[in-house]
Structure formats: structure tokens, C-alpha cells
Motif scaffolding. Structure first.
Motif, PDB file in Angstrom:
ATOM      1  N   SER A   2      55.808 -21.668  16.862  1.00 47.11           N
ATOM      2  CA  SER A   2      56.221 -23.137  17.337  1.00 47.11           C
ATOM      3  C   SER A   2      55.430 -23.561  18.612  1.00 47.11           C
ATOM      4  CB  SER A   2      57.511 -23.511  17.391  1.00 47.11           C
ATOM      5  OG  SER A   2      57.912 -22.744  18.609  1.00 47.11           O
ATOM      6  N   GLN A   3      54.901 -24.758  18.432  1.00 45.78           N
ATOM      7  CA  GLN A   3      54.223 -25.360  19.526  1.00 45.78           C
ATOM      8  C   GLN A   3      54.988 -26.052  20.664  1.00 45.78           C
ATOM      9  OE1 GLN A   3      51.648 -28.264  17.722  1.00 45.78           O
ATOM     10  NE2 GLN A   3      50.345 -26.703  16.623  1.00 45.78           N
ATOM     11  N   PRO A   4      54.656 -25.744  21.826  1.00 46.15           N
ATOM     12  CA  PRO A   4      55.464 -26.356  22.919  1.00 46.15           C
ATOM     13  C   PRO A   4      55.375 -27.994  22.782  1.00 46.15           C
ATOM     14  CG  PRO A   4      53.232 -25.756  23.851  1.00 46.15           C
ATOM     15  CD  PRO A   4      53.345 -25.088  22.500  1.00 46.15           C
ATOM     16  N   PRO A   5      56.437 -28.569  23.435  1.00 46.11           N
ATOM     17  CA  PRO A   5      56.464 -29.968  23.326  1.00 46.11           C
ATOM     18  C   PRO A   5      55.429 -30.737  23.862  1.00 46.11           C
ATOM     19  CG  PRO A   5      58.255 -29.201  24.538  1.00 46.11           C
ATOM     20  CD  PRO A   5      57.669 -27.987  23.879  1.00 46.11           C
ATOM     21  N   VAL A   6      54.988 -31.875  23.465  1.00 49.42           N
ATOM     22  CA  VAL A   6      54.049 -32.489  23.929  1.00 49.42           C
ATOM     23  C   VAL A   6      54.659 -33.282  25.162  1.00 49.42           C
ATOM     24  CG1 VAL A   6      52.288 -34.413  23.733  1.00 49.42           C
ATOM     25  CG2 VAL A   6      52.966 -33.088  21.706  1.00 49.42           C
TER      26      VAL A   6
END
Length: 81
Positions: A2-6
Motif C-alpha cells: 500500500s502506498q502512503p496517503p497523499v
């Protein structure tokens, strides 16, 4: 995976919060205006109810009197020939 939140721009955050607060203030003002209008309508309806109830009571009284007269006419003995 999962990518870190923008990260959201502070300007966008300010705009969102500002619009939220403006919407809440508008809603409160609109509700207040509608409440005052509804109070006036209810007061008028209450006055009309008194008049309408008096008319209905008078009409019921007239109908009851007419029915009593009709029953009195029907209960009179008929003359025999």
C-alpha cells in the motif's frame, strides 16, 4: 504494497473547511428564517381553526335541530278517516 496517503495542500484544506463553515452558517440562517415563517403560518391556522370550529358547531346544532323536528313530525299520530 500500500502506498502512503497523499499530502493535501494547506490551501485545499483551508478551502474545504471554509466551505463547510459557510454551509453550516447558511443552513442555520435558512432554518431560522423558515422557523419564523412557519410560526406565522401556525398562528394564522390557529385563528382559522377557532372560526372553523365555531361554524362546524353551529352546523351540527342546526342539523340536530332539523333531525329532531323531522323525528317529531314522524312520531305524530296520523289522523284516521
Amino acid at each position: 504494497m500500500s502506498q502512503p496517503p497523499v499530502r493535501v495542500s494547506p490551501l485545499i484544506k483551508l478551502g474545504r473547511w471554509s466551505l463547510l463553515l459557510v454551509g453550516v452558517a447558511y443552513g442555520a440562517a435558512h432554518q431560522s428564517r423558515l422557523s419564523k415563517k412557519e410560526e406565522k403560518v401556525r398562528a394564522i391556522e390557529a385563528q382559522q381553526k377557532v372560526v372553523r370550529d365555531a361554524k362546524l358547531a353551529e352546523e351540527k346544532k342546526r342539523n340536530a335541530d332539523a333531525e329532531a323536528r323531522a323525528l317529531a313530525e314522524l312520531s305524530k299520530p296520523t289522523p284516521k278517516h
